[in-house]
Design an enzyme around this catalytic site. Structure first.
Site, PDB file in Angstrom:
ATOM      1  N   ASN A 186       0.795  -1.240   0.000  1.00 23.26           N
ATOM      2  CA  ASN A 186       0.000   0.000   0.000  1.00 23.26           C
ATOM      3  C   ASN A 186       0.827   1.290   0.000  1.00 23.26           C
ATOM      4  O   ASN A 186       0.364   2.309  -0.514  1.00 23.26           O
ATOM      5  CB  ASN A 186      -1.007  -0.012   1.158  1.00 23.26           C
ATOM      6  N   GLU A 214       4.637  -4.618  12.048  1.00 22.60           N
ATOM      7  CA  GLU A 214       3.790  -3.435  11.825  1.00 22.60           C
ATOM      8  C   GLU A 214       2.548  -3.932  11.112  1.00 22.60           C
ATOM      9  O   GLU A 214       2.616  -4.285   9.937  1.00 22.60           O
ATOM     10  CB  GLU A 214       4.527  -2.407  10.949  1.00 22.60           C
ATOM     11  N   CYS A 248      -2.918   1.797   6.621  1.00 19.56           N
ATOM     12  CA  CYS A 248      -3.077   1.054   7.889  1.00 19.56           C
ATOM     13  C   CYS A 248      -3.558   1.962   9.009  1.00 19.56           C
ATOM     14  O   CYS A 248      -4.318   1.548   9.874  1.00 19.56           O
ATOM     15  CB  CYS A 248      -1.754   0.418   8.270  1.00 19.56           C
ATOM     16  N   GLU A 258       8.510   2.011  14.269  1.00 22.52           N
ATOM     17  CA  GLU A 258       9.339   2.457  13.144  1.00 22.52           C
ATOM     18  C   GLU A 258       9.426   3.980  13.169  1.00 22.52           C
ATOM     19  O   GLU A 258       8.569   4.644  13.748  1.00 22.52           O
ATOM     20  CB  GLU A 258       8.730   1.993  11.817  1.00 22.52           C
TER      21      GLU A 258
HETATM   22  P1  NAD Z   1       0.098  -9.160   3.702  1.00 21.09           P
HETATM   23  O1  NAD Z   1       0.209  -9.603   5.115  1.00 21.09           O
HETATM   24  O2  NAD Z   1      -0.737  -9.962   2.790  1.00 21.09           O
HETATM   25  O3  NAD Z   1       1.545  -9.134   3.024  1.00 21.09           O
HETATM   26  C1  NAD Z   1       2.601  -8.310   3.497  1.00 21.09           C
HETATM   27  C2  NAD Z   1       3.922  -8.873   3.021  1.00 21.09           C
HETATM   28  O4  NAD Z   1       4.151 -10.110   3.695  1.00 21.09           O
HETATM   29  C3  NAD Z   1       3.961  -9.210   1.539  1.00 21.09           C
HETATM   30  O5  NAD Z   1       5.262  -8.997   1.046  1.00 21.09           O
HETATM   31  C4  NAD Z   1       3.601 -10.684   1.511  1.00 21.09           C
HETATM   32  O6  NAD Z   1       4.088 -11.349   0.374  1.00 21.09           O
HETATM   33  C5  NAD Z   1       4.257 -11.179   2.784  1.00 21.09           C
HETATM   34  N1  NAD Z   1       3.577 -12.306   3.436  1.00 21.09           N
HETATM   35  C6  NAD Z   1       2.253 -12.494   3.568  1.00 21.09           C
HETATM   36  N2  NAD Z   1       2.009 -13.619   4.250  1.00 21.09           N
HETATM   37  C7  NAD Z   1       3.211 -14.143   4.563  1.00 21.09           C
HETATM   38  C8  NAD Z   1       3.618 -15.302   5.255  1.00 21.09           C
HETATM   39  N3  NAD Z   1       2.744 -16.168   5.767  1.00 21.09           N
HETATM   40  N4  NAD Z   1       4.932 -15.528   5.411  1.00 21.09           N
HETATM   41  C9  NAD Z   1       5.824 -14.666   4.916  1.00 21.09           C
HETATM   42  N5  NAD Z   1       5.505 -13.543   4.244  1.00 21.09           N
HETATM   43  C10 NAD Z   1       4.215 -13.298   4.067  1.00 21.09           C
HETATM   44  O7  NAD Z   1      -0.335  -7.647   3.725  1.00 21.09           O
HETATM   45  P2  NAD Z   1      -0.677  -6.721   2.461  1.00 21.09           P
HETATM   46  O8  NAD Z   1      -2.017  -7.108   1.964  1.00 21.09           O
HETATM   47  O9  NAD Z   1       0.470  -6.696   1.542  1.00 21.09           O
HETATM   48  O10 NAD Z   1      -0.735  -5.281   3.130  1.00 21.09           O
HETATM   49  C11 NAD Z   1      -1.864  -4.744   3.717  1.00 21.09           C
HETATM   50  C12 NAD Z   1      -1.775  -4.878   5.222  1.00 21.09           C
HETATM   51  O11 NAD Z   1      -0.601  -4.256   5.695  1.00 21.09           O
HETATM   52  C13 NAD Z   1      -2.929  -4.194   5.939  1.00 21.09           C
HETATM   53  O12 NAD Z   1      -3.390  -5.038   6.961  1.00 21.09           O
HETATM   54  C14 NAD Z   1      -2.284  -2.952   6.535  1.00 21.09           C
HETATM   55  O13 NAD Z   1      -2.932  -2.469   7.669  1.00 21.09           O
HETATM   56  C15 NAD Z   1      -0.908  -3.439   6.824  1.00 21.09           C
HETATM   57  N6  NAD Z   1       0.035  -2.325   6.920  1.00 21.09           N
HETATM   58  C16 NAD Z   1       0.518  -1.983   8.141  1.00 21.09           C
HETATM   59  C17 NAD Z   1       1.383  -0.916   8.269  1.00 21.09           C
HETATM   60  C18 NAD Z   1       1.935  -0.500   9.598  1.00 21.09           C
HETATM   61  O14 NAD Z   1       2.922   0.239   9.618  1.00 21.09           O
HETATM   62  N7  NAD Z   1       1.367  -0.932  10.707  1.00 21.09           N
HETATM   63  C19 NAD Z   1       1.767  -0.197   7.140  1.00 21.09           C
HETATM   64  C20 NAD Z   1       1.264  -0.578   5.906  1.00 21.09           C
HETATM   65  C21 NAD Z   1       0.406  -1.659   5.802  1.00 21.09           C
END
Ligand code: NAD
Length: 476
Positions: A146, A244, A278, A451
């Site tokens: 995102n 995060e 997020c 962070e």
């Molecule tokens: P996601 O969890 O699907 O994926 C995030 C990353 O992790 C990707 O690179 C993905 O390939 C990898 N991944 C996913 N499952 C994994 C696993 N089981 N093992 C290893 N790697 C894995 O999240 P997304 O859909 O890419 O992003 C959206 C989410 O991220 C939302 O929930 C949002 O709130 C969160 N987010 C949080 C922050 C923060 O700073 N707190 C910032 C941005 C986004």
């Protein structure tokens, strides 16, 4: 720069297998690029390169490390337009927003970490001990789609400045701007193996990183579900973990608030980046007696958001980033209607033939126990929850498994009092501006660790206490 290769040990390298992941433009639905679907052999090569580079890099003076990062930053700055175009294409970010949020903010973050590194004290002297902060080792950085470059630099830059070496796995949905960063490190002459890029899927590359014996820390940003999986895998060998994760943050409008100001603030937070933020304030808590007044203001203000082609300078809200996200958001809008919330603004999206567009949507009369008030929708969908008393507003705000962000609008001293009661990692009072050096992260299931700035820098350091007999007994 070859999008069809990985960056390992200072070289653009073919993946060990021949599968690719297509990157789709969510506006035109065209395939714009393909990146390698890396596997565990690629992870092995990248981690081993990072492992071999660690000793020398961690012993490189911090002033020298800063010089490398500064050169990479200079390169990024000269490629601003290219990064903006990448984020318009891979994420569907509207032009002006892409420039501000996906180009200038990452640049400011890199600058801020350089400043932190310049002033950071790696040794603290206690009356009879020295506490050293030392690089941890090989850091696996796993990032979401995102805020593609923004999330990457929050991890990679402080990790490297601290003397660690890195393997980055960006999201498979928006991996392209990470290539510009890899190119920047390459041009900057960063020593081989200090930064490595392996693209691929979470369950493949991500899991291989989280379980690799030579990875010392996993820094993950993404969904709470994904974070839990990665955390469990990494904990098996007791790696340091930073998470995060998701949010469902509340914006509390007190009776003393300027309602127009509050409505403007919450809609910007909830709708910009097409609601894929997020920390977005996705629950609006309003005094029940003024619900109608606030609803009218919400409709009036929401009508002004320009939804459309992200290339157009006037567009504020582009498409969602992927078909998966479109279907997810659509199903939540249907769920809200089914659960009995009132659809105040917007509609159920019908199809996606001209891009994954979902118009800004507002539900009112939402009960905080409804699915749409509890789960992270990650689209431009606001839930308006009425409350009777301030104590009830606080209780509703805290009634969530998340605790990432939030806001309060109202008389200054009252807002500050209420702020103390909200269980969340950050809060904005009356349009306060975020400080780039402030920590960012979550309470509860929104994460572990912080962070940004000094706090985010320290996450990438181990702490060593030294009790030195000779120092303790020296006459001075
Ligand atoms: P996601 O969890 O699907 O994926 C995030 C990353 O992790 C990707 O690179 C993905 O390939 C990898 N991944 C996913 N499952 C994994 C696993 N089981 N093992 C290893 N790697 C894995 O999240 P997304 O859909 O890419 O992003 C959206 C989410 O991220 C939302 O929930 C949002 O709130 C969160 N987010 C949080 C922050 C923060 O700073 N707190 C910032 C941005 C986004």
């Amino acid at each position: 720069m070859p999008f069809n290769q990985l960056y390992i040990n200072g070289n653009w390298t073919d993946s060990k297998q021949s599968d690719f992941i297509e990157v789709e433009n969510p506006t035109t639905l065209e395939i714009i690029e393909s990146v390698p679907r890396g596997n565990s052999l690629d992870v092995d090569a990248a981690v081993n390169a990072a492992f071999d580079a660690f000793e020398s890099w961690s012993e490189t003076p911090v002033s020298k490390r800063i010089e490398f990062v500064q050169r990479a930053l200079d390169y990024v700055k000269t490629h601003r337009d290219r990064i903006r175009e990448i984020e318009i294409a891979e994420l569907g970010a509207p032009h002006q927003w892409a420039e501000m949020a996906h180009v200038e903010t990452p640049i400011k973050r890199i600058e801020s970490f350089i400043e932190v590194a310049k002033n950071f004290s790696f040794e603290t002297h206690l009356p009879s001990a020295v506490v050293r902060r030392e690089a941890i080792g090989v850091i696996a950085c796993i990032t979401p789609w995102n805020y593609p470059l923004g999330q990457v630099v929050q991890k990679v830059i402080p990790a490297i400045l601290c003397g660690n070496t890195v393997v980055l796995k960006p999201s498979q949905i928006t991996p392209l701007s990470a290539y510009v960063l890899a190119e920047a490190f390459d041009v900057a002459g960063l020593p081989k193996g200090v930064f490595n890029l392996v693209t691929g899927k979470g369950a493949e590359v991500g899991n291989a990183l989280a379980t690799h014996p030579n990875v010392d820390m996993v820094s993950f940003t993404g969904s709470t579900e994904g974070g839990k999986e990665v955390g469990k895998l990494a904990l098996d060998s007791v790696k340091k973990i930073a998470l995060e994760l998701g949010g469902k943050s509340a914006c509390i409008v007190l009776e003393s608030a300027d309602y127009e100001q509050a409505v403007k603030g919450v809609l910007n937070s909830c709708f910009l980046n097409t609601g894929q933020t997020c920390s977005a304030w996705t629950r609006l808590l309003v005094p029940k007696k003024d619900l109608r007044t606030i609803e009218k203001l919400l409709v009036k203000t929401a009508q002004n958001f320009v939804v459309g082609d992200p290339k157009a300078l006037s567009t504020q809200v582009g498409p969602l980033a992927s078909l998966k996200q479109f279907e997810k958001v659509k199903s939540y809008i249907e769920k809200g209607i089914e659960e009995g919330a009132t659809l105040l603004f917007g509609e159920v999206p019908s199809d996606y033939t001209s891009g994954y567009f979902v118009s800004p949507t507002i539900f009112t009369n939402v009960n905080n126990h409804m699915t749409i008030a509890q789960e992270e929708i990650f689209g431009p969908v606001l839930c308006v929850v009425p409350y009777e008393t301030e104590a009830e507003a606080v209780s509703i705000a805290n009634d969530t498994m998340y605790g990432l962000s939030g806001a309060i609008y109202g008389e200054a001293s009252r807002s500050r009092e209420v702020a103390k009661k909200i269980k969340t990692g950050s809060l904005t009072l009356n349009d306060g501006v975020r400080d780039i050096l402030a920590p960012f992260g979550g309470y509860k299931q929104s994460g572990i660790g912080r962070e940004g700035g000094h706090f985010g820098f320290e996450e990438f350091l181990e702490v060593k206490a030294i009790f030195d007999y000779d120092k303790q007994n020296s006459p001075s």
